[in-house]
Design a protein around this motif. Structure first.
Motif, short mmCIF file in Angstrom:
data_model
loop_
_atom_site.label_atom_id
_atom_site.label_comp_id
_atom_site.label_asym_id
_atom_site.label_seq_id
_atom_site.Cartn_x
_atom_site.Cartn_y
_atom_site.Cartn_z
N LYS A 3 -42.05 25.39 1.62
CA LYS A 3 -41.60 24.68 2.81
C LYS A 3 -41.83 25.56 4.05
CE LYS A 3 -37.71 22.47 2.47
NZ LYS A 3 -36.25 22.15 2.42
N LEU A 4 -42.60 25.04 4.98
CA LEU A 4 -42.83 25.70 6.26
C LEU A 4 -41.99 24.98 7.30
CD1 LEU A 4 -46.75 25.93 6.13
CD2 LEU A 4 -45.06 27.46 5.09
N GLN A 5 -41.09 25.71 7.93
CA GLN A 5 -40.15 25.08 8.86
C GLN A 5 -40.33 25.61 10.27
OE1 GLN A 5 -36.19 23.99 6.76
NE2 GLN A 5 -36.64 26.07 6.06
N HIS A 6 -40.89 24.77 11.13
CA HIS A 6 -41.01 25.05 12.57
C HIS A 6 -41.69 26.39 12.84
CE1 HIS A 6 -38.53 21.54 13.02
NE2 HIS A 6 -37.58 22.07 12.27
N ILE A 7 -42.82 26.61 12.18
CA ILE A 7 -43.55 27.86 12.30
C ILE A 7 -44.32 27.91 13.62
CG2 ILE A 7 -45.47 29.22 11.36
CD1 ILE A 7 -43.03 29.46 9.66
N SER A 8 -44.13 28.98 14.35
CA SER A 8 -44.90 29.23 15.58
C SER A 8 -45.41 30.66 15.57
CB SER A 8 -44.03 29.00 16.82
OG SER A 8 -43.65 27.63 16.92
N ASN A 13 -49.88 36.13 24.18
CA ASN A 13 -49.14 35.10 24.92
C ASN A 13 -49.74 33.70 24.80
OD1 ASN A 13 -47.17 36.93 25.96
ND2 ASN A 13 -48.67 37.60 27.50
N LYS A 14 -50.64 33.51 23.85
CA LYS A 14 -51.22 32.19 23.60
C LYS A 14 -50.70 31.65 22.28
CE LYS A 14 -55.57 29.75 22.83
NZ LYS A 14 -57.05 29.87 22.70
N ALA A 15 -50.24 30.40 22.29
CA ALA A 15 -49.72 29.77 21.08
C ALA A 15 -50.87 29.42 20.15
CB ALA A 15 -48.92 28.53 21.42
N VAL A 16 -50.94 30.11 19.00
CA VAL A 16 -51.97 29.81 17.99
C VAL A 16 -51.45 28.76 17.02
CG1 VAL A 16 -53.44 30.80 16.20
CG2 VAL A 16 -52.91 32.12 18.25
N LEU A 17 -50.15 28.83 16.71
CA LEU A 17 -49.48 27.81 15.91
C LEU A 17 -48.22 27.40 16.65
CD1 LEU A 17 -49.75 29.41 12.35
CD2 LEU A 17 -51.10 27.49 13.22
N ASP A 18 -47.95 26.10 16.67
CA ASP A 18 -46.85 25.58 17.47
C ASP A 18 -46.04 24.57 16.67
OD1 ASP A 18 -45.12 24.79 19.44
OD2 ASP A 18 -46.64 23.87 20.73
N ASP A 19 -44.89 25.01 16.14
CA ASP A 19 -43.92 24.15 15.47
C ASP A 19 -44.52 23.42 14.27
OD1 ASP A 19 -41.27 23.25 15.29
OD2 ASP A 19 -41.80 21.34 16.24
N ILE A 20 -45.11 24.20 13.34
CA ILE A 20 -45.67 23.64 12.11
C ILE A 20 -44.53 23.40 11.12
CG2 ILE A 20 -47.23 24.01 10.18
CD1 ILE A 20 -48.72 23.71 12.78
N HIS A 21 -44.40 22.16 10.68
CA HIS A 21 -43.34 21.81 9.73
C HIS A 21 -43.95 20.96 8.62
CE1 HIS A 21 -39.07 21.30 8.66
NE2 HIS A 21 -39.44 20.11 8.23
N LEU A 44 -52.86 30.29 7.04
CA LEU A 44 -53.11 30.83 5.71
C LEU A 44 -52.58 32.26 5.61
CD1 LEU A 44 -54.74 29.99 3.02
CD2 LEU A 44 -56.45 31.58 3.87
N ASN A 45 -52.83 33.07 6.63
CA ASN A 45 -52.37 34.46 6.63
C ASN A 45 -50.84 34.54 6.66
OD1 ASN A 45 -54.97 35.49 6.55
ND2 ASN A 45 -55.14 35.66 8.77
N LEU A 46 -50.20 33.60 7.34
CA LEU A 46 -48.74 33.57 7.36
C LEU A 46 -48.18 33.24 5.98
CD1 LEU A 46 -48.16 31.78 10.78
CD2 LEU A 46 -47.14 33.96 10.13
N ILE A 47 -48.81 32.30 5.30
CA ILE A 47 -48.36 31.94 3.95
C ILE A 47 -48.56 33.11 3.00
CG2 ILE A 47 -48.80 30.43 1.98
CD1 ILE A 47 -49.61 28.26 4.05
N LEU A 58 -40.35 30.37 6.16
CA LEU A 58 -41.05 29.91 4.98
C LEU A 58 -40.11 30.02 3.79
CD1 LEU A 58 -43.25 31.70 6.82
CD2 LEU A 58 -44.77 31.03 4.96
N GLU A 59 -40.03 28.95 3.00
CA GLU A 59 -39.24 28.97 1.77
C GLU A 59 -40.13 28.67 0.59
OE1 GLU A 59 -35.91 26.37 1.76
OE2 GLU A 59 -34.95 27.29 3.52
#
Length: 250
Positions: A3-8, A13-21, A44-47, A58-59
């Motif tokens: 589970k990806l919850q509100h990942i940013s 200072n540039k948003a690469v990922l914005d509120d991925i759920h 992918l790198n965050l996971i 991340l859960e």
């Protein structure tokens, strides 16, 4: 399961990922799809645990793994270039990662993976003697013997053509089904995502453009970007999509 919850995530200072759920179920094949620079590789790198989110969590199996290091997560990746050792033969590449993981897998299980991926005739070959499809299977076997909780694939088909590409698609699907292994794939190619995945996460400018089954993506695109991206990218790959979804969608 995952589970990806509100990942940013921001870089400079540039948003690469914005509120991925998004939630990914056990044994599902999920493609992260989007144009270059959309944020799919960062996700992918965050996971995997190579980087941490600025916000969100991340859960995995109801355990918060947001701050877990990569080794503690138990996920594993097959890189785009396979990252095989050219000085070792295929078998030594497959078992290389087991040197410091004694007892994680039996020799019989290793041999079962080898047979499942039909690699036995190639075990004594050096990496330079293998075809692209054989290298991909060796890389898959090397990852599978470590018994990952989640399998991550970075552009697994980009270096392959024709019959070999279709064969590797079937292998990936067989691995996920046989071992009930959640599989997450990064690709820029809608045809690959639509014909390989159970679900597709389309990312545009760091946001979720749509998350759904291939049928939902084709029949019910959520917005103009999804519709345009899919149609524009598929115009030269009509036959595979025709086979899946019928002539009114090609």
């Amino acid at each position: 399961m995952l589970k990806l919850q509100h990942i940013s995530k921001h870089f400079d200072n540039k948003a690469v990922l914005d509120d991925i759920h998004v939630e990914i179920g056990t044994g599902e094949i999920v493609s992260l799809l989007g144009p270059s620079g959309s944020g799919k590789t960062t996700l992918l790198n965050l996971i995997l645990g190579l980087t941490k989110p600025d916000r969100g969590s991340l859960e995995f199996n109801s355990v918060d793994i947001t701050r877990f290091p990569m080794k503690k997560r138990g996920f594993n990746i097959v890189f785009q270039d396979y990252a095989l050792f050219p000085n070792l033969n295929a078998y030594d590449n497959i078992v290389y990662g087991l040197r410091n993981k004694k007892g994680i897998v039996s020799e019989k299980e290793v041999q079962d993976y080898i047979d499942f991926l039909e690699l036995r005739p190639h075990l004594q070959k050096r990496i330079g003697e293998l075809s692209g499809g054989q290298k991909q299977r060796v890389a898959l076997a090397r990852t599978l013997v470590t018994k990952p909780n989640i399998l991550l694939l970075d552009e697994p088909l980009s270096a392959l053509d024709g019959v070999i590409k279709e064969s590797i698609k079937r292998r990936i699907q067989s691995v996920a089904r046989e071992f009930k292994l959640t599989t997450i794939i990064v690709t820029h190619d809608p045809e690959e995502a639509l014909t390989l995945s159970d679900k597709i996460l389309i990312i545009h400018q760091g946001k979720v453009a749509q998350f759904g089954t291939p049928q939902q993506i084709i029949h019910q695109p959520d917005n103009d970007f999804v519709r345009r991206f899919i149609i524009e990218q598929l115009h030269i790959k009509r036959q595979n999509i025709y086979n899946l979804f019928g002539e009114s969608y090609v």
